[in-house]
Design a protein around this motif. Structure first.
Motif, PDB file in Angstrom:
ATOM      1  N   LEU A 156       0.813  -1.218   0.000  1.00  0.00           N
ATOM      2  CA  LEU A 156       0.000   0.000   0.000  1.00  0.00           C
ATOM      3  C   LEU A 156       0.847   1.269   0.000  1.00  0.00           C
ATOM      4  N   PHE A 157       2.000   1.237   0.664  1.00  0.00           N
ATOM      5  CA  PHE A 157       2.738   2.473   0.923  1.00  0.00           C
ATOM      6  C   PHE A 157       4.099   2.553   0.239  1.00  0.00           C
ATOM      7  N   SER A 158       4.691   1.437  -0.186  1.00  0.00           N
ATOM      8  CA  SER A 158       6.030   1.486  -0.765  1.00  0.00           C
ATOM      9  C   SER A 158       6.073   1.885  -2.236  1.00  0.00           C
ATOM     10  N   PRO A 159       5.130   1.456  -3.089  1.00  0.00           N
ATOM     11  CA  PRO A 159       5.224   1.815  -4.513  1.00  0.00           C
ATOM     12  C   PRO A 159       5.083   3.323  -4.715  1.00  0.00           C
ATOM     13  N   THR A 160       5.808   3.837  -5.714  1.00  0.00           N
ATOM     14  CA  THR A 160       5.662   5.253  -6.029  1.00  0.00           C
ATOM     15  C   THR A 160       4.396   5.520  -6.839  1.00  0.00           C
ATOM     16  N   ARG A 161       3.870   4.473  -7.471  1.00  0.00           N
ATOM     17  CA  ARG A 161       2.639   4.626  -8.234  1.00  0.00           C
ATOM     18  C   ARG A 161       1.716   3.443  -7.987  1.00  0.00           C
ATOM     19  N   GLY A 162       0.434   3.656  -8.199  1.00  0.00           N
ATOM     20  CA  GLY A 162      -0.548   2.596  -8.127  1.00  0.00           C
ATOM     21  C   GLY A 162      -1.063   2.248  -9.507  1.00  0.00           C
ATOM     22  N   PRO A 163      -2.121   1.457  -9.585  1.00  0.00           N
ATOM     23  CA  PRO A 163      -2.697   1.118 -10.885  1.00  0.00           C
ATOM     24  C   PRO A 163      -3.119   2.370 -11.648  1.00  0.00           C
ATOM     25  N   ALA A 164      -3.260   2.238 -12.959  1.00  0.00           N
ATOM     26  CA  ALA A 164      -3.693   3.358 -13.789  1.00  0.00           C
ATOM     27  C   ALA A 164      -5.023   3.900 -13.287  1.00  0.00           C
ATOM     28  N   ASN A 165      -5.164   5.203 -13.371  1.00  0.00           N
ATOM     29  CA  ASN A 165      -6.393   5.899 -12.952  1.00  0.00           C
ATOM     30  C   ASN A 165      -6.599   5.889 -11.442  1.00  0.00           C
ATOM     31  N   SER A 166      -5.543   5.612 -10.677  1.00  0.00           N
ATOM     32  CA  SER A 166      -5.635   5.700  -9.221  1.00  0.00           C
ATOM     33  C   SER A 166      -4.642   6.740  -8.725  1.00  0.00           C
ATOM     34  N   ALA A 167      -4.964   7.368  -7.606  1.00  0.00           N
ATOM     35  CA  ALA A 167      -4.089   8.414  -7.066  1.00  0.00           C
ATOM     36  C   ALA A 167      -2.737   7.847  -6.662  1.00  0.00           C
ATOM     37  N   ASN A 168      -2.728   6.663  -6.088  1.00  0.00           N
ATOM     38  CA  ASN A 168      -1.503   5.982  -5.673  1.00  0.00           C
ATOM     39  C   ASN A 168      -1.858   4.543  -5.336  1.00  0.00           C
ATOM     40  N   ALA A 169      -0.874   3.782  -4.871  1.00  0.00           N
ATOM     41  CA  ALA A 169      -1.133   2.379  -4.556  1.00  0.00           C
ATOM     42  C   ALA A 169      -2.142   2.235  -3.425  1.00  0.00           C
ATOM     43  N   PHE A 170      -2.086   3.137  -2.442  1.00  0.00           N
ATOM     44  CA  PHE A 170      -3.024   3.044  -1.326  1.00  0.00           C
ATOM     45  C   PHE A 170      -4.469   3.121  -1.819  1.00  0.00           C
ATOM     46  N   ALA A 171      -4.717   3.958  -2.791  1.00  0.00           N
ATOM     47  CA  ALA A 171      -6.079   4.130  -3.285  1.00  0.00           C
ATOM     48  C   ALA A 171      -6.507   3.028  -4.239  1.00  0.00           C
ATOM     49  N   GLY A 172      -5.522   2.405  -4.952  1.00  0.00           N
ATOM     50  CA  GLY A 172      -5.915   1.554  -6.062  1.00  0.00           C
ATOM     51  C   GLY A 172      -5.740   0.060  -5.908  1.00  0.00           C
ATOM     52  N   ILE A 173      -4.884  -0.398  -4.993  1.00  0.00           N
ATOM     53  CA  ILE A 173      -4.592  -1.830  -4.905  1.00  0.00           C
ATOM     54  C   ILE A 173      -5.731  -2.572  -4.204  1.00  0.00           C
ATOM     55  N   SER A 233       8.502   2.682  -9.021  1.00  0.00           N
ATOM     56  CA  SER A 233       7.874   1.371  -8.906  1.00  0.00           C
ATOM     57  C   SER A 233       6.360   1.550  -8.943  1.00  0.00           C
ATOM     58  N   GLN A 234       5.698   0.653  -9.651  1.00  0.00           N
ATOM     59  CA  GLN A 234       4.250   0.710  -9.776  1.00  0.00           C
ATOM     60  C   GLN A 234       3.659  -0.614  -9.336  1.00  0.00           C
ATOM     61  N   ALA A 235       2.662  -0.558  -8.475  1.00  0.00           N
ATOM     62  CA  ALA A 235       1.953  -1.750  -8.036  1.00  0.00           C
ATOM     63  C   ALA A 235       0.623  -1.833  -8.765  1.00  0.00           C
ATOM     64  N   SER A 236       0.259  -3.030  -9.188  1.00  0.00           N
ATOM     65  CA  SER A 236      -1.009  -3.226  -9.887  1.00  0.00           C
ATOM     66  C   SER A 236      -1.553  -4.604  -9.559  1.00  0.00           C
ATOM     67  N   ASN A 237      -2.795  -4.828  -9.910  1.00  0.00           N
ATOM     68  CA  ASN A 237      -3.435  -6.125  -9.720  1.00  0.00           C
ATOM     69  C   ASN A 237      -3.540  -6.849 -11.050  1.00  0.00           C
ATOM     70  N   VAL A 238      -3.162  -8.113 -11.075  1.00  0.00           N
ATOM     71  CA  VAL A 238      -3.358  -8.982 -12.232  1.00  0.00           C
ATOM     72  C   VAL A 238      -3.937 -10.293 -11.720  1.00  0.00           C
ATOM     73  N   ASN A 239      -4.377 -11.142 -12.622  1.00  0.00           N
ATOM     74  CA  ASN A 239      -4.780 -12.491 -12.256  1.00  0.00           C
ATOM     75  C   ASN A 239      -3.627 -13.448 -12.547  1.00  0.00           C
ATOM     76  N   ALA A 240      -3.473 -14.468 -11.723  1.00  0.00           N
ATOM     77  CA  ALA A 240      -2.312 -15.345 -11.844  1.00  0.00           C
ATOM     78  C   ALA A 240      -2.699 -16.798 -11.645  1.00  0.00           C
TER      79      ALA A 240
END
Length: 651
Positions: A427-444, A491-498
């Motif tokens: 939530l707090f370490s990535p410099t960016r979150g998923p596209a169209n989100s303010a940051n990782a905290f808001a988007g992950i 660094s950007q954090a995002s959600n994918v399916n695996a």
């Protein structure tokens, strides 16, 4: 006689559970921390950045996908880059037992745990008469390695006291090419327990502990110059309360982990770079209560509640100013409240069904006033300052176990589902979150893992063989993507399916006349179902072959570790600690050990790790830092030939 050197961890009756004695000598040389110890358990690897304080990885899964409890309390670090990984605060030899539960096959020990659960446990001493016990060891080896461990227990039928103290030290090691690798460390821990046992069924115990240390990291831009731990816990246990309530156990705890990192205390600051230091702190308060109930002769039910609150703070200083003169700035607050229930039904003498359900209420508050778009950019207002996220997350599993009537064979099959709230680092370490989100905290989004586990265990007088396998699907798997070139500090954090699958197997054959032959193998596979690319940071096939011979008070043995090349990778993707740099080469390492039991109380062990001075690096490894003269993308090499000796005394 005392136990022989152990090189392959064996499972219990079920092959997804392994239990080991961390005081038993092991090869490679005795572990300096929890990750170093877990590397010897099939299915485990570690992300390394120097000589100590690696991060354990089980079946290619990392971070809070793996629950780690030390003496009943969850252990977590404070550094946003996990420089102080949770396992770095664990001194394995100060514990009596290490239990690994693979897969989402229990709900008893906290939220998440999609990959598994690790329990470092101390067993309560019992005294029929007044007395005292001592368990001490000293170990020395190449590269200035020296460890000292002491456990002193004294008591009578009514009270007891136990002291665990240890110290570990090493200098920089040399790899197989003779090159020095920045990796020195020095750490210590002390824990005291006072217990009251008014009768055979009751125990009240108060624990307190502290520790500290420092470590050089060849794979990071800063070193760890403080790993301060303070902890206190109170436990209560009561058994045989009646025909229905078998046991009640309760625990409250408080842990404080304070970590300092800088780029000048343990290294020379590179020319043109500014000296800097940063303090981070995590304080955790929590508790757990559980009751074990019996319903007839064939049904056992465990029901309980656990909770924890984490407060994270930081402070930073530029130049040679000490951060200690500055006040703490809140970073985050995270809480979790969980209800759990697990039922074991012995359907017959050979059949058992185990099932569990868990419901967690997780919350996180972003207390950062400012954030940075990259490591080199200026701070800017945080768009999610003081925002709070909450989520209610269910988990559960069901497993069938059966023992064959005509042969010593036990097998199981189970399916589990767990939903894991993003942890602090996601939530707090990535410099960016998923596209169209303010940051990782808001988007992950939380991860949702559904996994099928199957395995078998065969054991007779000569052969002990086991196998475990798994296949799963992870919805909203949390993936880190690292930029290149001018974006290499982003660094950007995002959600994918695996999709994930793999397994472990092992066997020991008592060949007779003092001989014992063994092997184990572990393989993990992962795929990004969105892109079709491999999941990053997945270890390659790892095989271990060992042979041991025992004659009277002597035993000798050899271990051959063979690791396949890893050609499944995705460049610049990974987790908060590591990323894939490309394919890795396979390697084979031969190690030897011997042991002599001087008497029933004293044991001497000696070993040579990497006998042929092989130059190699692990696939899960950080690249060397430019501050130590490494070029980018070059993985840190592992230690070359290492000689060690260990003396243990018990009374």
């Amino acid at each position: 006689m005392l136990p022989r050197v152990e090189v392959v961890a064996r499972p219990l009756k079920n092959s997804f559970i392994s239990e080991t004695d961390p005081k038993t000598p092991r090869q490679p040389l005795p572990a300096s921390d929890g990750a170093d110890y877990l590397k010897t358990v099939p299915g485990f690897t570690a992300i390394l950045s120097g000589g100590t304080n690696g991060d354990p990885v089980l079946r290619g899964m990392f971070g809070s996908r793996l629950n780690l409890l030390a003496n009943g309390a969850p252990t977590q670090g404070a550094c946003p880059a996990r420089m102080d990984s949770p396992s770095s605060y664990v001194a394995p030899e100060s514990y009596d037992k290490v239990t690994v539960i693979k897969g989402p096959q229990t709900v008893l020990y906290g939220p998440g745990a999609s990959a598994g659960t690790v329990l470092f446990e101390r067993e309560a001493p019992r005294f029929d008469t007044a007395g005292a016990h001592v368990d001490a060891s000293v170990m020395g080896g190449t590269n200035g390695r020296n460890d000292e461990n002491l456990e002193l227990t004294a008591g009578n039928p009514d009270v007891y006291a136990r002291v665990n103290a240890n110290k570990s030290h090493a200098q920089d090691y040399r790899d197989g090419n003779g090159q020095s690798v920045p990796s020195a460390w020095d750490k210590w821990n002390t824990d005291i327990a006072l217990g009251v046992t008014p009768d055979a069924d009751t125990r009240i115990e108060l624990d307190a502990g502290t520790g500290n240390g420092h470590a050089r990291y060849a794979g990071r831009g800063m070193d760890g110059v403080r790993f301060k731990r303070d902890s206190v816990a109170l436990r209560f246990e009561k058994q045989h309360l009646g025909s229905v309530i078998r046991k009640i156990e309760a625990q409250v705890y408080y842990n404080a982990f304070e970590h300092r990192m800088d780029n000048y205390t343990l290294r020379a600051t590179p020319s043109g770079s500014m000296a800097m230091a940063s303090d981070v702190r995590r304080r955790t308060a929590g508790g757990r209560v559980a009751a074990t109930l019996d319903s007839g002769d064939n049904l056992q039910w465990i029901v309980g509640f656990d909770a924890q609150t984490n407060w994270l703070d930081s402070r930073s200083a530029m130049g040679l100013q000490s951060p200690s003169a500055l006040s703490w700035t809140p970073s985050a607050q995270m809480t979790n409240y969980g209800l759990f229930s697990e039922v074991t039904w012995d359907a017959s003498e050979t059949q058992r069904v185990v099932a569990g359900l868990r419901l967690d209420r997780a919350a996180a508050t972003d207390e950062r006033a400012t954030v940075s778009a990259s490591m080199m950019s200026m701070a800017q207002p945080n768009p999610t300052a003081n925002a709070t996220r909450t989520r209610t997350l269910p988990s559960g599993f069901i497993r069938y176990e059966q023992t064959a009537r005509t042969m010593p064979l036990t097998w199981y099959a189970g399916i589990g589902h767990t939903e894991r709230f993003p942890d602090y680092w996601e939530l707090f370490s990535p410099t960016r979150g998923p596209a169209n989100s303010a940051n990782a905290f808001a988007g992950i989004e939380p991860e949702k893992t559904t996994q099928f586990d199957v395995g078998a265990h065969y054991r007779n007088d000569a052969i002990d063989a086991w196998i475990s396998a798994y296949a799963g699907y992870v919805e909203d798997f949390i993936l880190f993507n690292y930029g290149t070139g001018t974006q290499s500090n982003v660094s950007q954090a995002s959600n994918v399916n695996a999709q994930i699958m793999g397994g472990e197997l092992g066997a020991t054959w008592r060949a007779g006349a003092g001989w014992k032959l063994g092997m184990s193998a572990a393989y993990a596979w992962g795929r990004n179902a969105n892109s079709g690319e491999p999941l990053p940071q997945i270890p390659p096939l790892d095989v271990r072959l060992n042979a041991d011979y025992t004659w009277r008070a002597w035993s000798v043995g050899a271990l051959w570790r063979i690791v396949a090349p890893q050609r499944r990778y995705t460049l610049h993707e990974g987790n908060v600690v590591g990323q894939d740099f490309g394919p890795s080469a396979g390697f084979g390492v031969v190690s030897l050990h011997a042991q002599y039991d001087l008497d029933k109380r004293t044991q001497f062990s000696i070993g040579v790790d990497n006998l042929f001075n092989k130059a190699y690096s692990e696939h899960l490894n950080l690249a060397g830092n430019a501050g130590f003269g490494y070029s980018g993308g070059v993985a840190i090499m592992e230690p070359g030939r290492t000689i060690w000796g260990r003396l243990r005394f018990r009374m």
